[in-house]
Design a protein around this motif. Structure first.
Motif, PDB file in Angstrom:
ATOM      1  N   GLU A  23       0.862  -1.183   0.000  1.00  0.00           N
ATOM      2  CA  GLU A  23       0.000   0.000   0.000  1.00  0.00           C
ATOM      3  C   GLU A  23       0.892   1.224   0.000  1.00  0.00           C
ATOM      4  O   GLU A  23       1.706   1.387   0.906  1.00  0.00           O
ATOM      5  N   GLU A  24       0.731   2.054  -1.002  1.00  0.00           N
ATOM      6  CA  GLU A  24       1.600   3.235  -1.130  1.00  0.00           C
ATOM      7  C   GLU A  24       3.071   2.815  -0.954  1.00  0.00           C
ATOM      8  O   GLU A  24       3.837   3.485  -0.261  1.00  0.00           O
ATOM      9  N   GLY A  25       3.437   1.695  -1.518  1.00  0.00           N
ATOM     10  CA  GLY A  25       4.823   1.250  -1.479  1.00  0.00           C
ATOM     11  C   GLY A  25       5.272   0.581  -0.184  1.00  0.00           C
ATOM     12  O   GLY A  25       6.406   0.155  -0.062  1.00  0.00           O
ATOM     13  N   VAL A  26       4.367   0.484   0.805  1.00  0.00           N
ATOM     14  CA  VAL A  26       4.746  -0.163   2.074  1.00  0.00           C
ATOM     15  C   VAL A  26       4.128  -1.553   2.145  1.00  0.00           C
ATOM     16  O   VAL A  26       2.957  -1.735   1.804  1.00  0.00           O
ATOM     17  N   LEU A  27       4.891  -2.550   2.600  1.00  0.00           N
ATOM     18  CA  LEU A  27       4.361  -3.905   2.731  1.00  0.00           C
ATOM     19  C   LEU A  27       3.367  -3.941   3.895  1.00  0.00           C
ATOM     20  O   LEU A  27       3.728  -3.738   5.036  1.00  0.00           O
ATOM     21  N   ARG A  28       2.093  -4.185   3.571  1.00  0.00           N
ATOM     22  CA  ARG A  28       1.034  -4.163   4.577  1.00  0.00           C
ATOM     23  C   ARG A  28       0.702  -5.559   5.061  1.00  0.00           C
ATOM     24  O   ARG A  28       0.349  -5.789   6.196  1.00  0.00           O
ATOM     25  N   ASP A  29       0.707  -6.498   4.135  1.00  0.00           N
ATOM     26  CA  ASP A  29       0.283  -7.849   4.420  1.00  0.00           C
ATOM     27  C   ASP A  29       1.211  -8.795   3.714  1.00  0.00           C
ATOM     28  O   ASP A  29       1.638  -8.507   2.591  1.00  0.00           O
ATOM     29  N   TYR A  30       1.498  -9.903   4.339  1.00  0.00           N
ATOM     30  CA  TYR A  30       2.384 -10.881   3.721  1.00  0.00           C
ATOM     31  C   TYR A  30       1.780 -12.242   4.006  1.00  0.00           C
ATOM     32  O   TYR A  30       1.599 -12.617   5.160  1.00  0.00           O
TER      33      TYR A  30
END
Length: 498
Positions: A23-30
């Motif tokens: 999200e917006e370049g940030v890892l939110r979920d893996y």
């Protein structure tokens, strides 16, 4: 859910599938799934009752040869145990229903887990009949897995099957239609309910998921028809099966990520494996034709997770320390019984007074804590130790901010007020194993304590051992073999004693 632009990165070469939600370049979920250890949540089995336990009002059921441990079926999850309307308690009114309709892997829909204590009571009261009246040993039932086996516990199952589609969830055992409370406009709720009521056969229920908000009528209808067909297939297969076993398994990770994670705000879904890409295209063509152009094949030379900078984010998600932007940090300790998260100010020194600085630091921590819980998939009991604030207003501010940060999380959380010690206790729904359980095993040297004996301790243990053995040894000397650090310490400081 927030409308931040997101990308879904799928790494699927080999027998491990990994999905990163950016999200917006940030890892939110893996999310990761290994072919060998695929979770069984959502799978539907023909089960045979192997033991009825009146004292616990539960039964153990055998799921056939592929699942080694017997699964656990609680009385309230047995069909006909009580008032089925309870499952829908609060749905149609659009109040705070406890369906986490966005969860990709939730088997039990409509409230077998509680948001407020009183709700859990209701669920228990709902079982007006005793388990021994409902089930006999050797009886066959259709069940669905709601919780993977964790540690020594077998999987948990329910008789209230639910089949998730893109826009709705089919509840074949309940004759009602509910709408997710995240669809807020009354007009839209009515529209969706009408569409489903026209399309559904008698005696099966549906819940409309958040994804249905604003969806075209025929898309929702198609979904209803597809799910009804799927359920008919389940019934036919169950009738044909002579002994316990798997009737139907949920989609695999690749397709599930399309069904559950691809949203309006997803700009692209990118995968690095050509065969899987073709499967994904076929699936999207059938169920989500309008999203087809967002499904792409990654053809770069660098591995896809490296290209998007995900590997380092995952490494951070494995560590204990998480830095905060302004210089503070979180320390996350995952124990057996609970997870403790400590918020530190570190080098974060604000312009104005201390209280403001601390509050700012805590507010920043709220977002990061929510992010880490989601990323690491931490479930169960969680205690967060914010830095102490003197003013009630600030405490409330931080608590509100934390609630807001948790709002985008698909797993339901239950949070207490900040205690006098500055602690927030919370529970978060456990559906699958946490990242830690998935990616690590206990260290054989310290057996998970995270500590080993210090050099000095070992040195003195050796000296005591020498004294004990010395008296009984006939030889003129004793050889000591030790780690270099220990030998050095003995040699340097304990020469005279030796």
């Amino acid at each position: 859910a927030s409308m931040a632009k997101q990308k879904l990165i799928v790494n699927s070469e080999g027998s491990e599938t990994r999905v990163g939600v950016l999200e917006e370049g940030v890892l939110r979920d893996y999310i990761l799934e290994r072919d060998r250890e695929r979770g069984i949540v959502g799978n539907i089995y023909k089960a045979r009752v192997s033991r009825v336990l009146p004292g616990m009002q539960a039964a153990f059921v055998d799921l056939g040869p592929t699942v080694e441990r017997k699964a656990y079926l609680y009385v309230a999850d047995v069909l006909g145990a009580g008032d089925e309307k309870m499952l829908f308690d609060g749905f149609d009114q659009g109040d705070d229903d406890d369906d986490d309709d966005d969860d990709a892997d939730n088997g039990d829909k409509g409230g077998s887990k509680a948001k407020k204590p009183k709700r859990r009571m209701k669920r228990k009261v709902a079982a007006q009949r005793k388990i021994e009246e409902l089930l006999k040993e050797g009886q066959d039932v259709i069940v669905q897995i709601t919780k993977d086996a964790v540690g020594q516990k077998g999987a948990r199952v329910t008789g209230y099957v639910s089949l998730p589609g893109r826009h709705c969830v089919l509840l074949p055992t309940v004759n009602r239609v509910g709408v997710s409370h995240r669809v807020s406009s009354e007009k839209e709720r009515r529209r969706l309910r009408d569409i489903v009521n026209k399309a559904r056969p008698k005696n099966v229920g549906f819940i409309l998921r958040t994804a249905a908000d604003g969806a075209a009528g025929d898309e929702v209808q198609d979904d209803v028809q597809y799910l009804v067909k799927l359920w008919e297939r389940v019934l036919t297969k169950n009738a044909d099966m002579k002994r316990p076993g798997l009737i139907d398994s949920d989609l695999d990770m690749v397709l599930r990520s399309i069904r559950d994670l691809l949203r309006e705000n997803t700009t692209e879904w990118i995968i690095d494996d050509e065969d899987q890409f073709k499967r994904a295209q076929k699936f999207a063509e059938a169920f989500l034709p309008s999203y087809l152009d967002r499904i792409k094949l990654y053809e770069g030379r660098q591995p896809i997770f490296d290209a998007y900078g995900l590997e380092s984010d995952i490494r951070t998600a494995m560590g204990k320390h998480v830095p905060l932007k302004s210089g503070g940090s979180l320390v996350i300790e995952q124990g057996e019984a609970l997870t403790a998260i400590d918020v530190n100010t570190g080098s974060f020194v604000g312009k104005s007074d201390l209280e403001d600085t601390i509050t700012k630091n805590n507010l920043e921590a709220c977002k990061e804590v929510a992010h880490q819980l989601r990323l690491r998939n931490i479930g169960g009991i969680i205690v967060i130790d914010f830095v102490d604030m003197d003013k009630e207003d600030n405490r409330r501010l931080v608590w509100d901010e934390f609630q807001k940060a948790l709002a985008t999380d698909r797993s339901r959380a239950n949070v207490t007020k900040i205690s006098e010690l500055g602690l927030v206790e919370m529970t978060r729904k456990r559906t699958r194993e946490s990242l830690n359980q998935l990616l690590t095993e206990t260290c054989p040297t310290c057996s998970g304590r995270g500590r080993v004996k210090s050099t000095t301790t070992v040195a003195y243990e050796i000296l005591r051992e020498v004294r004990k053995v010395g008296a009984t040894v006939a030889a003129a000397q004793i050889d000591i073999e030790a780690a270099p650090k220990v030998a050095d310490l003995l040699d340097r400081y304990e020469r005279s004693y030796l």
